[in-house]
Design a protein around this motif. Structure first.
Motif, PDB file in Angstrom:
ATOM      1  N   UNK A  37       0.867  -1.188   0.000  1.00  0.00           N
ATOM      2  CA  UNK A  37       0.000   0.000   0.000  1.00  0.00           C
ATOM      3  C   UNK A  37       0.900   1.233   0.000  1.00  0.00           C
ATOM      4  N   UNK A  38       0.762   2.112  -0.973  1.00  0.00           N
ATOM      5  CA  UNK A  38       1.600   3.323  -1.007  1.00  0.00           C
ATOM      6  C   UNK A  38       1.374   4.179   0.243  1.00  0.00           C
ATOM      7  N   UNK A  39       2.471   4.616   0.845  1.00  0.00           N
ATOM      8  CA  UNK A  39       2.352   5.358   2.096  1.00  0.00           C
ATOM      9  C   UNK A  39       1.642   6.691   1.912  1.00  0.00           C
ATOM     10  N   UNK A  40       1.765   7.312   0.744  1.00  0.00           N
ATOM     11  CA  UNK A  40       1.053   8.577   0.508  1.00  0.00           C
ATOM     12  C   UNK A  40      -0.456   8.356   0.431  1.00  0.00           C
ATOM     13  N   UNK A 124      -0.032  18.324  12.810  1.00  0.00           N
ATOM     14  CA  UNK A 124       1.151  17.574  12.389  1.00  0.00           C
ATOM     15  C   UNK A 124       1.830  16.914  13.587  1.00  0.00           C
ATOM     16  N   UNK A 125       2.112  17.701  14.600  1.00  0.00           N
ATOM     17  CA  UNK A 125       2.931  17.250  15.722  1.00  0.00           C
ATOM     18  C   UNK A 125       2.099  16.603  16.828  1.00  0.00           C
ATOM     19  N   UNK A 126       0.920  17.114  17.045  1.00  0.00           N
ATOM     20  CA  UNK A 126       0.080  16.601  18.133  1.00  0.00           C
ATOM     21  C   UNK A 126       0.226  17.394  19.412  1.00  0.00           C
ATOM     22  N   UNK A 127       1.011  18.456  19.394  1.00  0.00           N
ATOM     23  CA  UNK A 127       1.159  19.340  20.548  1.00  0.00           C
ATOM     24  C   UNK A 127       0.902  20.761  20.093  1.00  0.00           C
ATOM     25  N   UNK A 160       1.421  10.256   6.604  1.00  0.00           N
ATOM     26  CA  UNK A 160       2.272   9.778   5.516  1.00  0.00           C
ATOM     27  C   UNK A 160       3.656   9.442   6.057  1.00  0.00           C
ATOM     28  N   UNK A 161       4.185  10.313   6.904  1.00  0.00           N
ATOM     29  CA  UNK A 161       5.485  10.027   7.522  1.00  0.00           C
ATOM     30  C   UNK A 161       5.409   8.785   8.402  1.00  0.00           C
ATOM     31  N   UNK A 162       4.325   8.655   9.114  1.00  0.00           N
ATOM     32  CA  UNK A 162       4.159   7.489   9.987  1.00  0.00           C
ATOM     33  C   UNK A 162       4.037   6.204   9.166  1.00  0.00           C
ATOM     34  N   UNK A 168      11.216   2.662   6.264  1.00  0.00           N
ATOM     35  CA  UNK A 168      12.499   3.304   6.546  1.00  0.00           C
ATOM     36  C   UNK A 168      13.293   2.494   7.570  1.00  0.00           C
ATOM     37  N   UNK A 169      12.615   2.083   8.622  1.00  0.00           N
ATOM     38  CA  UNK A 169      13.285   1.300   9.665  1.00  0.00           C
ATOM     39  C   UNK A 169      13.755  -0.041   9.123  1.00  0.00           C
TER      40      UNK A 169
END
Length: 174
Positions: A37-40, A124-127, A160-162, A168-169
Motif C-alpha cells: 500500500x503506497x504510504x502517501x 502535524x505534531x500533536x502538541x 504519511x510520515x508514519x 524506513x526502519x
C-alpha cells in the motif's frame, strides 16, 4: 488493497470521534503488514477520516451540535457537598484551568492567524493536543474551509510520515 483502505478510513474516523482508538498504532501495523500500500495513499485516507471525524468535535465547539443531557454539567444539583480541603484544592485548580482556557480563547479570537498556525502545527505534531485545538477552533469560529484545509494538510503529513516509517526502519535494519 481497497478493503484495507476502506477499513483504514473507518478506523481513522472512529479514532477521531472516540479518542480511545489509536490510529497511529493501526497505521504502523498496517504499513508493516501490507508494504504494497503506497504510504502517501495511506496518509491521505487517514487524513480524510481524521478530519471528517473531528468535524463532530468542531461543530460541538461551535455550538451547532448539542451534546446529550447526561454530558452537561448540572449547576443546581441537590445540596452541595461539604467543602473538604481536597475538594477546595480541586475547585481552585479547575477554576484556574477554566480561566486559562478562556484567556486562550479570547487571544485566538483577537488573533485568528495565531489560531490557524497553532491548529496546523497541532495537526502535524500533536502538541498542543489536536483534539483540544479542534474544539478551540470551533469555539473561536474558525472558517470551515480553513479548518478542513489546514487539518487535511497537517494530518496528511503526519500519517504519511508514519506510514513510511516501517519501510524506513526496515531499510536501515536489513
Amino acid at each position: 488493497m481497497l478493503t484495507w483502505l476502506c477499513l483504514t478510513l473507518g478506523v481513522a474516523f472512529s479514532s477521531a470521534v472516540v479518542p480511545f482508538v489509536s490510529i497511529e498504532l493501526f497505521v504502523l501495523g498496517l504499513a508493516a503488514k501490507e508494504p504494497g500500500i503506497p504510504f502517501l495513499l495511506l496518509g491521505l485516507v487517514v487524513a480524510v477520516g481524521q478530519v471528517a471525524g473531528k468535524l463532530v468535535h468542531y461543530y460541538v465547539g461551535r455550538g451547532s451540535i448539542r451534546l446529550p443531557e447526561f454530558l452537561h454539567r448540572r449547576l443546581h444539583a441537590r445540596e452541595p457537598k461539604p467543602l473538604t480541603p481536597r475538594r477546595a484544592a480541586w475547585q481552585l485548580r479547575t477554576k484556574r484551568v477554566r480561566a486559562w482556557v478562556e484567556s486562550v480563547r479570547a487571544r485566538c479570537q483577537e488573533h485568528p492567524r495565531w489560531m490557524v498556525g497553532t491548529y496546523t502545527v497541532s495537526s502535524v505534531v500533536g502538541l498542543p493536543p489536536y483534539m483540544a485545538t479542534v474544539v478551540l477552533a470551533g469555539l473561536v469560529r474558525m472558517r470551515l474551509s480553513t479548518f478542513i484545509g489546514a487539518g487535511l494538510v497537517g494530518r496528511f503529513i503526519r500519517f504519511s510520515l508514519l506510514a513510511a516509517s516501517p519501510a524506513l526502519c526496515a531499510g536501515w535494519l536489513f
